[in-house]
Design a protein around this motif. Structure first.
Motif, PDB file in Angstrom:
ATOM      1  N   GLU A  79       0.832  -1.207   0.000  1.00  0.00           N
ATOM      2  CA  GLU A  79       0.000   0.000   0.000  1.00  0.00           C
ATOM      3  C   GLU A  79       0.865   1.256   0.000  1.00  0.00           C
ATOM      4  O   GLU A  79       0.529   2.254  -0.645  1.00  0.00           O
ATOM      5  CB  GLU A  79      -0.936   0.012   1.210  1.00  0.00           C
ATOM      6  CG  GLU A  79      -2.174  -0.842   1.057  1.00  0.00           C
ATOM      7  CD  GLU A  79      -3.076  -0.379  -0.078  1.00  0.00           C
ATOM      8  OE1 GLU A  79      -3.271   0.840  -0.231  1.00  0.00           O
ATOM      9  OE2 GLU A  79      -3.584  -1.242  -0.806  1.00  0.00           O
ATOM     10  N   ASP A  80       1.983   1.210   0.707  1.00  0.00           N
ATOM     11  CA  ASP A  80       2.895   2.350   0.695  1.00  0.00           C
ATOM     12  C   ASP A  80       3.453   2.572  -0.705  1.00  0.00           C
ATOM     13  O   ASP A  80       3.619   3.722  -1.147  1.00  0.00           O
ATOM     14  CB  ASP A  80       4.044   2.131   1.677  1.00  0.00           C
ATOM     15  CG  ASP A  80       3.641   2.373   3.122  1.00  0.00           C
ATOM     16  OD1 ASP A  80       2.524   2.859   3.352  1.00  0.00           O
ATOM     17  OD2 ASP A  80       4.459   2.082   4.022  1.00  0.00           O
ATOM     18  N   ASP A  83       0.872   4.326  -2.700  1.00  0.00           N
ATOM     19  CA  ASP A  83       0.840   5.752  -2.353  1.00  0.00           C
ATOM     20  C   ASP A  83       1.940   6.510  -3.088  1.00  0.00           C
ATOM     21  O   ASP A  83       1.707   7.602  -3.634  1.00  0.00           O
ATOM     22  CB  ASP A  83       1.021   5.934  -0.837  1.00  0.00           C
ATOM     23  CG  ASP A  83      -0.216   5.541  -0.045  1.00  0.00           C
ATOM     24  OD1 ASP A  83      -1.289   5.369  -0.651  1.00  0.00           O
ATOM     25  OD2 ASP A  83      -0.106   5.413   1.189  1.00  0.00           O
ATOM     26  N   THR A  86       1.079   6.675  -6.896  1.00  0.00           N
ATOM     27  CA  THR A  86      -0.010   7.610  -7.173  1.00  0.00           C
ATOM     28  C   THR A  86       0.481   9.043  -7.101  1.00  0.00           C
ATOM     29  O   THR A  86       0.142   9.886  -7.946  1.00  0.00           O
ATOM     30  CB  THR A  86      -1.156   7.403  -6.164  1.00  0.00           C
ATOM     31  OG1 THR A  86      -1.612   6.050  -6.247  1.00  0.00           O
ATOM     32  CG2 THR A  86      -2.315   8.334  -6.454  1.00  0.00           C
ATOM     33  N   GLU A 130      -9.030   6.008  -2.682  1.00  0.00           N
ATOM     34  CA  GLU A 130      -9.143   6.402  -1.278  1.00  0.00           C
ATOM     35  C   GLU A 130      -9.153   7.925  -1.237  1.00  0.00           C
ATOM     36  O   GLU A 130      -8.258   8.559  -1.796  1.00  0.00           O
ATOM     37  CB  GLU A 130      -7.982   5.865  -0.449  1.00  0.00           C
ATOM     38  CG  GLU A 130      -7.940   4.352  -0.328  1.00  0.00           C
ATOM     39  CD  GLU A 130      -6.760   3.882   0.510  1.00  0.00           C
ATOM     40  OE1 GLU A 130      -6.028   4.739   1.052  1.00  0.00           O
ATOM     41  OE2 GLU A 130      -6.561   2.663   0.611  1.00  0.00           O
ATOM     42  N   ARG A 133      -5.784   9.419  -0.126  1.00  0.00           N
ATOM     43  CA  ARG A 133      -4.524   8.924  -0.693  1.00  0.00           C
ATOM     44  C   ARG A 133      -3.797  10.097  -1.333  1.00  0.00           C
ATOM     45  O   ARG A 133      -3.772  10.269  -2.556  1.00  0.00           O
ATOM     46  CB  ARG A 133      -4.786   7.815  -1.720  1.00  0.00           C
ATOM     47  CG  ARG A 133      -3.534   6.983  -2.042  1.00  0.00           C
ATOM     48  CD  ARG A 133      -3.774   6.060  -3.215  1.00  0.00           C
ATOM     49  NE  ARG A 133      -4.572   4.910  -2.921  1.00  0.00           N
ATOM     50  CZ  ARG A 133      -4.125   3.776  -2.388  1.00  0.00           C
ATOM     51  NH1 ARG A 133      -2.853   3.662  -2.071  1.00  0.00           N
ATOM     52  NH2 ARG A 133      -4.943   2.766  -2.171  1.00  0.00           N
TER      53      ARG A 133
END
Length: 252
Positions: A79-80, A83, A86, A130, A133
């Protein structure tokens, strides 16, 4: 409980630390470490070549020529990495374009630049959305968009909602364009034939009328879409949506 095990339990029960608050380079040892930008570039490179599903801690470590375990000094999970990716993509949108003072046109121009970035990186539409995010580049993007809406008399939350709708529509258009491959042309032709056949039977008169109409002087294809290019469809649709979202708050 042994002290080492207790320390591990304490680590697992702590509140998650967002990647932007984690060190970008190793704080110990002689090695220079890895920066957030290098991590993002490696992950983006993997996704551009092989899609989002290919992005993993192992593959990114391989791209960087480091051990997988060493990445956990900088990112705690995949997930990092998402991030970082993105935010790196958000940084490709040119925010140096001067605003002209027309909120609809300024947001439309921003949407067009954002679409261009997402078409370069179609895997962006596969990242679970999200609302929070946001990294440094994402915050700069949001600030620019809100500056474009400065003259709009809407509450702050309403402005943020309008931007959320804008970006969701961008993602949907990009997702559709990315799916329009030669391999899918046969299926689209079959779908168009079914649609036109159903409309011609007379049970759906409003649908038949809508398909028969011309849109701003443009013809309608057998698939029920206008004959202009995807860029034109995107621009026209986005302007209509922004007009509806923003114009009521623009002073006369």
């Amino acid at each position: 409980m042994p002290q080492e095990l207790k320390g591990r339990v304490d680590e697992l029960t702590q509140e998650p630390v967002i990647v932007w608050l984690r060190p970008g380079r190793g704080a110990r040892g002689p090695a220079a470490g890895v920066s957030h930008a290098e991590l993002a570039a490696a992950a983006v490179g993997v996704a551009d070549r092989s899609g989002l599903g290919a992005v993993s801690m192992r593959q990114v470590a391989k791209e960087l020529g480091v051990g997988q375990s060493s990445l956990y000094r900088y990112v705690s999970s995949r997930e990092d990495l998402l991030d970082l990716m993105t935010d790196a993509a958000a940084g490709e949108t040119d925010l140096g374009v001067p605003l002209r003072g027309d909120p609809v046109e300024d947001l439309l121009d921003l949407a067009l630049r954002t679409r261009a970035v997402q078409l370069r990186h179609p895997w962006l539409t596969d990242i679970p959305p999200e609302p929070l995010r946001l990294g440094p580049c994402g915050l700069a993007y949001l600030e620019y968009a809100l500056r474009a809406m400065e003259s709009v008399r809407l509450p702050g939350p309403a402005k943020l909602e309008a931007l959320a709708v804008m970006n969701a529509l961008i993602a949907q258009f990009v997702r559709t364009e990315a799916g329009n491959t030669p391999a899918s042309s046969g299926r689209r032709a079959a779908q168009a034939a079914y649609l036109n056949g159903a409309a011609a039977q007379g049970n759906h008169p409003r649908l038949a009328a809508a398909l028969a109409e011309r849109v701003e002087g443009q013809g309608v294809t057998e698939a029920g879409t206008t004959e202009d290019d995807p860029h034109g469809r995107f621009r026209r649709t986005m302007r209509r949506v922004l007009d509806a979202l923003v114009t009521p708050g623009i002073p006369a």
